[in-house]
Design an enzyme around this catalytic site. Structure first.
Site, short mmCIF file in Angstrom:
data_model
loop_
_atom_site.label_atom_id
_atom_site.label_comp_id
_atom_site.label_asym_id
_atom_site.label_seq_id
_atom_site.Cartn_x
_atom_site.Cartn_y
_atom_site.Cartn_z
CG HIS A 266 -2.09 0.87 1.17
ND1 HIS A 266 -2.37 1.80 2.15
CD2 HIS A 266 -3.09 0.99 0.25
CE1 HIS A 266 -3.48 2.45 1.85
NE2 HIS A 266 -3.93 1.99 0.70
CE LYS B 44 -1.45 5.14 -0.64
NZ LYS B 44 -1.78 3.93 -1.25
CG ASP C 100 17.67 13.52 -10.70
OD1 ASP C 100 17.57 12.45 -11.32
OD2 ASP C 100 17.63 14.63 -11.26
CG HIS D 177 -7.61 7.93 -0.36
ND1 HIS D 177 -6.25 7.91 -0.59
CD2 HIS D 177 -8.04 6.67 -0.58
CE1 HIS D 177 -5.89 6.70 -0.94
NE2 HIS D 177 -6.95 5.92 -0.94
CE LYS E 229 -4.43 6.24 2.68
NZ LYS E 229 -5.83 6.08 2.58
CG ASP F 198 0.41 17.09 22.55
OD1 ASP F 198 -0.81 17.04 22.81
OD2 ASP F 198 1.25 16.35 23.08
#
Length: 521
Positions: free
Chosen positions: A177, A179, A184, A416, A418, A423
């Site tokens: 999952h 991404k 470079d 979508h 996450k 604090d």
């Protein structure tokens, strides 16, 4: 007793037949050998590339720190990826769970192809669950001398691909999952977005609220090392060991991308991308980066084979090392199932005086109904524990029906992202959903960023924007759950059932909640 013997005998026959089916299918459709797979490593930033020269100069001016820039809009997130790929001179390392066969998917894949043609080394790692329509395009890309495409936990039966679950479920139930895109060795983009129109603010389908971050500095090397670990893992197979190239594949990607670019949607979107301020800032070397402490958390890729240790899990690493919340915790998760342990931890925080807020998709906005069934079992406990429980509304207010079961029929708007903020000091941005699948099945990654600026922006969004976009879930005087919707005029409408959800759909959610499937949600 005769009927019992018949039942037992029938069960034995069914199990034996299924075992034989599994054995035959695994013989007919085996995993290819990894013998002869080439070794390679991430290229570090050097002053021989323009991106590297700028990144190294900035890093030298901020020793020990990494520079970060949040990518709030889908347009900026796509523009950043396109601009980086176009600027690439040495290497591109990209890995994604989903790479869609649509406008943005084709355009970015074509940019990788163009980069390879000018001599850039491209390594592309894709999860096989998220690229069901792109085998010919991936084969065309892989055919170039400076490109290698690998597929994570592949389906050995290519058509119909999902039928592979019938004989190899335990392996295929574990997905990559992650991404990330690193160019470079100088800059990387990580976060919650896959590659596809729904993530990048274009197209006629539903759009996702999501969050990525562009990073420069020492953490880029960490991402490179993590990519190498996945690239060389026992779950990553060379694409051409699974895909049979077709006669017309060589020109297919180029032609399809050109057609997509020439469409009305393509013209409008590419124009907006080229005019994006972020593209101009990147070209001028004036990105408004914040330099701070950034830590990469990532699952051991052995998780893809079910061979990870407890210490190799992202969730273990993160919560062992991160300071406990003392004042505030704002948690945003598209697919949120806290389970008993997580629910207790959140409630304990709230009861200790920490202001805890959670945001996930309402039933009308979610695109994975079974996950909502898992979440809804804990929702009342969260409310009773003093947590501010919010659920994102669908902008259109369209009713979902039984036909929208599973991942079919994405809403007009859905969450979508996450992420969480703690604090007013630190923010986590990544691919990790707070659910059993992210914790124990899928491979995940993310950045923990020490930044009062990012945390303040997160808090401002949660306090000032989210209330108008979401329902507040609470108890009414009779003890039942109700959903408060704030209207444009400031008035509040209270709903006594799951908003914009039909009775049959609510029944399905309830029934799914009774099934022993939470471990895989």
């Amino acid at each position: 007793m005769a009927w019992l013997k018949w039942m037992l005998w029938t069960l034995v026959v069914v199990v034996a037949c299924y075992a034989a089916f599994v054995l035959v299918m695994r013989i007919l459709f085996p995993l290819p050998s990894l013998d002869g797979r080439t070794d390679s490593a991430a290229m570090p930033a050097t002053r021989q590339t323009e991106l590297g020269q700028g990144a190294l100069a900035e890093t030298a001016a901020h020793p020990g720190k990494s520079g970060v820039l949040p990518l709030y809009s889908g347009l900026d997130a796509f523009a950043a990826r396109m601009a980086l790929v176009r600027a690439a001179q040495a290497s591109i390392d990209a890995r994604y769970y989903i790479w869609s066969d649509d406008l943005t998917g084709l355009l970015l894949l074509n940019e990788l192809q163009d980069a390879a043609k000018r001599g850039v080394r491209v390594r592309l790692l894709v999860d096989d669950n998220g690229t069901p329509a792109l085998d010919p395009e991936l084969a065309a890309l892989d055919a170039l001398p400076t490109v290698e495409v690998r597929i994570f936990n592949p389906f050995t039966l290519r058509r119909p691909r999902l039928a592979s679950y019938l004989f190899d479920f335990l392996r295929l139930n574990r997905r990559m999952h992650n991404k990330s895109m690193t160019v470079d060795g100088a800059m990387t983009v990580i976060g919650g977005r896959n590659i596809g129109d729904v993530y990048f603010d274009t197209g006629n389908e539903g759009l996702y609220f999501d969050l990525d971050v562009l990073a420069v500095g020492p953490v880029v090397d960490k991402v490179g090392a993590d990519f190498d670990a996945y690239w060389s893992s026992g779950s990553s197979y060379p694409a051409l060991s699974l895909i049979r190239p077709g006669a017309g594949d060589a020109d297919r990607l180029q032609k399809r991308a050109a057609d997509a670019r020439a469409s009305a949607q393509g013209k409008a979107y590419t124009s907006a991308v080229e005019e994006a301020k972020l593209v101009q800032d990147l070209a001028m070397g004036r990105l408004p980066l914040e330099w701070t402490d950034v830590t990469l958390y990532s699952d051991d890729p052995a998780k893809g084979l079910g061979k990870e240790t407890e210490d190799g899990l992202l969730i273990t690493q993160l919560f062992r090392s991160m300071p406990r919340a003392e004042k505030t915790l704002d948690l945003v998760s598209a697919y949120f199932i806290p389970e008993a342990q997580g629910t207790k931890a959140l409630v304990d925080l709230a009861r200790s005086g920490v202001a805890v807020t959670t945001l996930t998709n309402a039933l009308e906005a979610t695109d994975v109904i079974p996950v909502h069934s898992g979440y809804s079992k804990y929702r009342g406990q969260l409310v009773d524990g003093g947590i501010e429980v919010r659920e994102l509304r669908s902008e259109s207010g369209d009713r979902k029906t039984v036909d929208d079961f599973g991942e079919i029929g994405v809403s007009s708007s859905a969450l979508h992202a996450k992420s969480f903020a703690v604090d007013g000091k630190r923010v986590f941005i990544g691919s990790f959903n707070f659910d059993p699948r992210s914790a124990r099945l899928n491979c995940e990654m993310g950045f923990l960023i020490e930044s009062s600026r990012l945390a303040a922006a997160f808090d401002d969004w949660m306090r000032n924007s989210v209330p108008a976009m979401s329902y507040l879930v609470r108890r009414d005087g009779g003890g039942g759950l109700v959903w408060d919707r704030t209207n444009p005029d400031g008035s509040v409408t209270t709903l006594t059932t799951e908003p914009n959800a039909s009775v049959p759909l609510r029944i399905i959610v309830k029934v799914l909640g009774w099934l022993p499937i939470e471990w895989m949600l």
